[in-house]
Design an enzyme around this catalytic site. Structure first.
Site, PDB file in Angstrom:
ATOM      1  N   ASP A  45      -5.870   2.141  10.037  1.00 31.00           N
ATOM      2  CA  ASP A  45      -6.455   2.563   8.627  1.00 31.00           C
ATOM      3  C   ASP A  45      -7.305   1.738   8.000  1.00 31.00           C
ATOM      4  OD1 ASP A  45      -4.257   1.538   7.288  1.00 31.00           O
ATOM      5  OD2 ASP A  45      -3.743   3.345   6.503  1.00 31.00           O
ATOM      6  N   SER A  46      -7.382   0.628   8.398  1.00 32.14           N
ATOM      7  CA  SER A  46      -8.379  -0.652   7.736  1.00 32.14           C
ATOM      8  C   SER A  46      -9.512  -0.229   8.033  1.00 32.14           C
ATOM      9  CB  SER A  46      -7.871  -1.892   8.487  1.00 32.14           C
ATOM     10  OG  SER A  46      -7.934  -1.761   9.845  1.00 32.14           O
ATOM     11  N   ASP A  84      -2.934   4.693  13.404  1.00 27.82           N
ATOM     12  CA  ASP A  84      -2.041   4.695  12.335  1.00 27.82           C
ATOM     13  C   ASP A  84      -2.050   6.303  11.690  1.00 27.82           C
ATOM     14  OD1 ASP A  84      -1.487   2.331  11.300  1.00 27.82           O
ATOM     15  OD2 ASP A  84      -3.040   1.700  10.354  1.00 27.82           O
ATOM     16  N   LYS A 107       1.597   4.283  14.105  1.00 25.39           N
ATOM     17  CA  LYS A 107       2.013   3.349  13.382  1.00 25.39           C
ATOM     18  C   LYS A 107       2.159   3.926  12.223  1.00 25.39           C
ATOM     19  CE  LYS A 107      -0.183  -0.504  11.952  1.00 25.39           C
ATOM     20  NZ  LYS A 107      -0.195  -0.092  10.648  1.00 25.39           N
ATOM     21  N   GLU A 109       3.363   3.452   7.877  1.00 25.76           N
ATOM     22  CA  GLU A 109       3.898   2.551   6.626  1.00 25.76           C
ATOM     23  C   GLU A 109       5.195   3.047   5.961  1.00 25.76           C
ATOM     24  OE1 GLU A 109       1.136   1.284   4.128  1.00 25.76           O
ATOM     25  OE2 GLU A 109      -0.710   0.969   5.722  1.00 25.76           O
ATOM     26  N   GLU A 164       3.534  -7.355   7.473  1.00 23.23           N
ATOM     27  CA  GLU A 164       2.472  -7.570   6.702  1.00 23.23           C
ATOM     28  C   GLU A 164       2.617  -8.447   5.622  1.00 23.23           C
ATOM     29  OE1 GLU A 164      -0.527  -4.638   6.516  1.00 23.23           O
ATOM     30  OE2 GLU A 164      -1.798  -6.028   5.162  1.00 23.23           O
TER      31      GLU A 164
HETATM   32  O1  KIV Z   1      -4.862  -0.775   9.226  1.00 19.76           O
HETATM   33  C1  KIV Z   1      -4.616  -2.002  10.109  1.00 19.76           C
HETATM   34  O2  KIV Z   1      -5.642  -2.781  10.566  1.00 19.76           O
HETATM   35  C2  KIV Z   1      -3.331  -2.417  10.022  1.00 19.76           C
HETATM   36  C3  KIV Z   1      -3.079  -4.022  10.219  1.00 19.76           C
HETATM   37  C4  KIV Z   1      -3.491  -4.757   9.043  1.00 19.76           C
HETATM   38  C5  KIV Z   1      -1.688  -4.250  10.683  1.00 19.76           C
HETATM   39  O3  KIV Z   1      -2.357  -1.785   9.862  1.00 19.76           O
END
Ligand code: KIV
Length: 234
Positions: A45-46, A84, A107, A109, A164
């Site tokens: 989600d970056s 994510d 993924k 968090e 992280e």
């Molecule tokens: O969103 C993302 O790119 C991430 C990485 C920083 C691990 O979760």
């Protein structure tokens, strides 16, 4: 090269072969990462701050993630494709939407919702330490509670855990405490693998965290190419 699976990732930890994970948001980047041999391609989600111009990952929607996961899936053949679940979107229904878009795992968090999604038969990667969706400023995480949280994620059935900005000696302790692989970002070298935002690695990001050592300078290379084109167009 053989297809990366949840089993081959577990074996990589047992055999101490480092796991590589990089982010992709579009088809060409996914194809470059995959053909270069990266183990895991992450539609992180970056995406929000790195590629969509949002201020924070909190603004990323399920529609954004599905759209970009579909594009990335077209370029991934060998790597494991993980996407994510964005802020306030953790549910079995949304995890299934990402799988339908082409992801092989999601993924999440933190701890919330992980067990339920694993029970629905969906592979989950955990994410501990600095959590951009719920913590304000990026800060190295030093709490010993992270060891217990990693064990909790392992017992909930995750196949790997992203760490992280975890203080490196704590990241090493977490890595020894669980049998699933840990994949670090800004967490030192004693994790089972490493992950970076690809734009940071390539020197393409407008901003990148201090722990990143870029391996290319594509922002300046792009500016030079654009200026050459402008000159030739005059
Ligand atoms: O969103 C993302 O790119 C991430 C990485 C920083 C691990 O979760």
């Amino acid at each position: 090269m053989e297809k990366v699976t949840l089993i081959s990732l577990r074996q990589a930890k047992q055999r101490r072969r480092g796991i590589s994970m990089l982010t992709a948001f579009d088809h060409p980047m996914a194809a470059i990462l995959d053909s270069s041999g990266v183990d895991i391609v992450l539609v992180g989600d970056s995406l929000g701050n790195v590629a969509l111009g949002y201020k924070s990952t909190r603004s990323v929607t399920m529609a954004d993630m599905v759209h970009h996961t579909k594009a990335v899936a077209k370029g991934v053949k060998r790597a494991l494709l993980v996407a994510d679940l964005p802020y306030r979107s953790v549910s079995v229904k949304n995890a299934r939407l990402l799988l339908r878009a082409g992801a092989q795992a999601v993924k999440i968090e933190g701890l919330k919702g992980v067990r339920q999604i694993v029970r629905a038969g969906i592979p989950v990667m955990g994410h501990l330490g600095y959590l951009p969706q719920t913590m304000k400023k990026p800060k190295v995480q030093r709490s010993g509670d992270l060891i217990e949280q990693a064990r909790e994620l392992e017992s909930a059935g995750v196949f790997a855990i992203t760490l992280e900005m975890v203080e490196p000696s704590l990241a090493a302790q977490i890595t020894s405490a669980v049998r699933v692989p840990t994949i670090g970002i800004g967490s030192g070298k004693y994790c089972d693998g490493q992950v970076l935002v690809t734009y940071d690695l390539l020197g393409l990001s407008l901003w990148s965290p201090g722990f990143v050592r870029p391996k290319a300078d594509l922002k300046n290379a792009a500016a030079r190419a654009v200026k050459a084109f402008i000159r030739e167009s005059n």
